[in-house]
Scaffold this motif. Structure first.
Motif, PDB file in Angstrom:
ATOM      1  N   GLU A 120       0.827  -1.202   0.000  1.00 41.98           N
ATOM      2  CA  GLU A 120       0.000   0.000   0.000  1.00 41.98           C
ATOM      3  C   GLU A 120       0.865   1.257   0.000  1.00 41.98           C
ATOM      4  OE1 GLU A 120      -3.155   2.118  -0.629  1.00 41.98           O
ATOM      5  OE2 GLU A 120      -3.155  -0.073  -0.569  1.00 41.98           O
ATOM      6  N   GLU A 121       1.984   1.219   0.741  1.00 35.60           N
ATOM      7  CA  GLU A 121       2.898   2.364   0.731  1.00 35.60           C
ATOM      8  C   GLU A 121       3.494   2.577  -0.659  1.00 35.60           C
ATOM      9  OE1 GLU A 121       4.852   2.409   5.167  1.00 35.60           O
ATOM     10  OE2 GLU A 121       5.263   0.664   3.885  1.00 35.60           O
ATOM     11  N   ARG A 123       2.007   1.911  -3.512  1.00 33.37           N
ATOM     12  CA  ARG A 123       0.960   2.530  -4.334  1.00 33.37           C
ATOM     13  C   ARG A 123       0.820   4.022  -4.002  1.00 33.37           C
ATOM     14  NH1 ARG A 123      -1.570  -2.237  -2.528  1.00 33.37           N
ATOM     15  NH2 ARG A 123      -1.547  -3.893  -4.104  1.00 33.37           N
ATOM     16  N   GLU A 124       0.936   4.339  -2.722  1.00 35.47           N
ATOM     17  CA  GLU A 124       0.833   5.744  -2.310  1.00 35.47           C
ATOM     18  C   GLU A 124       1.982   6.564  -2.895  1.00 35.47           C
ATOM     19  OE1 GLU A 124       0.705   5.690   1.929  1.00 35.47           O
ATOM     20  OE2 GLU A 124      -1.316   4.843   2.026  1.00 35.47           O
ATOM     21  N   ALA A 127       1.222   7.072  -6.538  1.00 33.89           N
ATOM     22  CA  ALA A 127       0.114   8.019  -6.697  1.00 33.89           C
ATOM     23  C   ALA A 127       0.575   9.446  -6.436  1.00 33.89           C
ATOM     24  CB  ALA A 127      -1.031   7.645  -5.755  1.00 33.89           C
ATOM     25  N   ALA A 128       1.463   9.629  -5.456  1.00 39.51           N
ATOM     26  CA  ALA A 128       1.951  10.969  -5.144  1.00 39.51           C
ATOM     27  C   ALA A 128       2.747  11.553  -6.301  1.00 39.51           C
ATOM     28  CB  ALA A 128       2.803  10.918  -3.879  1.00 39.51           C
ATOM     29  N   ALA A 132      -3.257  10.247  -8.498  1.00 41.21           N
ATOM     30  CA  ALA A 132      -4.103   9.140  -8.072  1.00 41.21           C
ATOM     31  C   ALA A 132      -4.930   8.580  -9.224  1.00 41.21           C
ATOM     32  CB  ALA A 132      -5.022   9.587  -6.931  1.00 41.21           C
TER      33      ALA A 132
END
Length: 616
Positions: A120-121, A123-124, A127-128, A132
């Motif tokens: 998940e980190e 993906r974040e 996205a950043a 997103a």
């Protein structure tokens, strides 16, 4: 506030990367301090000659100011000590692949270990950097990128930078490039040495001792996903005591991680770098020898472990282990089961990724896993390893490997409710073992055919196969196998209503399996005796036999047999007029059936529902 260059750095960051200078050489402390003095506006004429004097001047310039000093990618504690400000109000933030425990002990530094990013980190982070919406629009590609980047922030940053530079290019194209690249690290090279993943990983490698560097290069030969000290020793041909220091060095450099006590792993990008380095620095014969040593380690240790679990003569005979393979001999069945449980992912990986030139190891390792996977109820893994094993044996025209592969697939198809497929594989195995004059192989296959016949309502056929199994075990001079066959005959006689004959056969089997130390054979014999006593109306004796069987099934890790035994125990309690004890045993059995995903759960669930007391 104030005048001059030194004043302008107040409440600012002084950031110097430490690991390398020109040409990739480590940056020395005196050069780093000189860089800080230059940043603080000190004229060259005022810079002292000695490092101690330079460090003193540097600290005096920071006195009374609030300055954050970032020392990135430090090689060791000695490299950064002269650069620590030491003045109240100042803070040094040091990043390093080394643990820097010396700074904590002498300077009171606070240590914070950072792990790889979670999915998940990752993906974040993407996205950043990419937005997103773009990440959400190609979720599957993003998942692939996350896996291929192995949680390494720099790798993700490189992919994000490449994606940002080509906004019209689908992320799926990048994911495909990462998946199919001949050299995994190539798509993670930006052309800038400071940000190329290969270069950054190499910074840590180049500081290693020759012993640790060699071990790191050989890590790519290990089947993975993790390793203990003994298998790492086998890679290098050393004894365990000689590999402790190199392992500690690799762990300190974060080229290995001890993710659980005594077991070490590295992420896929490190493994890829190790493979590249091995191809560059080691000749093919040395790499082949290392691969054979580690596979021999697993094969011969698995053979010894399987022998302790089955207590029967194995259908195959192994070639001697390569010197330096460090094959282990488990002390007892408990240690054998614990080793197989810990090494199961490694053994499966070794089978599913065959090594050129070492084809027999593929089907031999699969054969060593057969009993363990069957008792664990892991039918999918049993199918997977023997599919690969059989294909490998067919490709190399190896009849012994083909026989073992067919028998393993027969077991898997039988448990997966495919009787035609199971019968095909068992008959092929029996024919091949017969041609090889391999009595242990014929004996085990006849046992399998007997069990399948019984499961499909053909007890007479089952009894016929069980008696053939006994004959082959006698021809093989296998006392443990004969004991198991006697119990099988007793069971099928009981199914045919010949309870007195059945009791005599099982009573003959019990001391034999006890004499050979076959815990699984003892468990099944006590289970048979429980069944016979129950049908003779001797409920107390039946419960005692089942309790003995269940204790042994738990000890051997035979979870499916434990569930079946609990079901029979519940039936016995019900017949004896103890419905509460019956429900307790059935519920335990149902929990096991559900956990293993076995179809017996449905009928037992219906029985529990039917017997449940009516609610008022």
């Amino acid at each position: 506030r104030g005048e001059g260059r030194a004043a302008r750095v107040e409440a600012a960051q002084v950031d110097v990367q430490l690991p390398v200078g020109e040409g990739g050489t480590p940056l020395t402390p005196d050069r780093a301090v000189r860089g800080f003095l230059d940043a603080l506006g000190v004229p060259a004429s005022r810079v002292p000659e000695s490092l101690d004097a330079q460090a003193g001047l540097y600290r005096s310039l920071l006195s009374g100011r609030r300055v954050l000093v970032v020392l990135d990618n430090a090689r060791d504690a000695d490299q950064v000590r002269p650069l620590l400000p030491g003045a109240p109000g100042c803070l040094a933030l040091v990043t390093s692949r080394a643990p820097l425990t010396g700074l904590a002990a002498a300077q009171g530094a606070r240590l914070l270990a950072l792990d790889l990013l979670g999915a998940e980190e990752c993906r974040e982070l993407l996205a950043a950097r990419l937005g997103a919406a773009r990440v959400a629009a190609e979720a599957a590609a993003v998942d692939e990128i996350v896996v291929r980047c192995a949680g390494l922030p720099l790798a993700l940053a490189v992919v994000a930078a490449r994606a940002a530079a080509a906004p019209a290019r689908p992320l799926a194209a990048l994911a495909d490039e990462l998946r199919t690249a001949e050299r995994i690290l190539d798509p993670l090279d930006t052309g800038d040495p400071a940000t190329a993943v290969r270069t950054v990983l190499h910074w840590s490698y180049r500081t290693l001792s020759p012993q640790a560097a060699r071990l790191f290069r050989f890590l790519g030969l290990h089947p993975g996903p993790d390793a203990d000290l003994t298998s790492l020793a086998a890679l290098t041909g050393a004894v365990v005591g000689q590999v402790r220091a190199p392992v500690a060095e690799l762990t300190a450099a974060h080229l290995l991680s001890e993710h659980v006590p005594g077991r070490y792993s590295c992420h896929d990008l490190l493994r890829a770098h190790a493979v590249e380095l091995a191809a560059e620095h080691d000749d093919p014969p040395a790499l082949h020898a290392a691969t054979r040593r580690v596979l021999d380690h697993y094969l011969h240790t698995a053979y010894a472990a399987d022998a302790l679990l089955t207590r029967r003569r194995h259908p195959m005979t192994l070639a001697p282990a390569t010197p330096g393979a460090q094959a282990r001999q488990p002390a007892d069945a408990d240690e054998a089961l614990a080793w197989l449980t810990a090494e199961q992912p490694v053994l499966i990986s070794a089978v599913e990724c065959p090594t050129p030139g070492l084809a027999p190891h593929t089907w031999q390792l699969a054969a060593m896993l057969t009993t363990f996977l069957e008792r664990q109820g892991n039918w999918q893994a049993l199918t997977d390893v023997h599919t690969v094993a059989l294909r490998t044996a067919l490709d190399h025209a190896d009849p012994a490997g083909q026989a073992a592969g067919h028998r393993g697939l027969g077991l898997a198809r039988f448990q997966l409710r495919d009787p035609e497929g199971a019968r095909h594989h068992f008959n092929r195995a029996l024919d091949l073992f017969r041609r090889l004059d391999n009595h242990p192989g014929q004996a085990r296959t006849c046992q399998n055919l007997a069990k399948m016949a019984w499961a499909h309502g053909a007890p007479h056929e089952a009894l016929h196969h069980a008696r053939r199994s006994l004959e082959h075990f006698r021809l093989a001079h296998d006392r443990g196998g004969q004991a198991v066959a006697l119990n099988d005959i007793g069971w099928y006689l009981a199914e045919l209503g010949e309870l007195r004959q059945a009791l005599a056969h099982c009573r003959r089997a019990l001391p034999l399996v006890q004499a050979t130390g076959d815990l699984s054979g003892q468990a099944h014999t006590w289970d048979s005796l429980g069944y016979i006593h129950r049908h003779l109306g001797r409920h107390t004796e039946a419960v005692e036999c089942y309790d003995r069987a269940l204790a042994l099934f738990r000890k051997t890790g035979d979870r499916r047999s434990e569930a079946i035994g609990l079901t029979y125990l519940g039936d016995t309690h019900e017949t004896a007029g103890a419905p509460g004890l019956a429900m307790e045993a059935w519920q335990q059995a149902l929990d096991l059936f559900d956990e293993l995903g076995l179809p017996e759960a449905d009928s037992l669930r219906g029985k529990i529902r039917d017997r449940a007391p009516a609610k008022t």
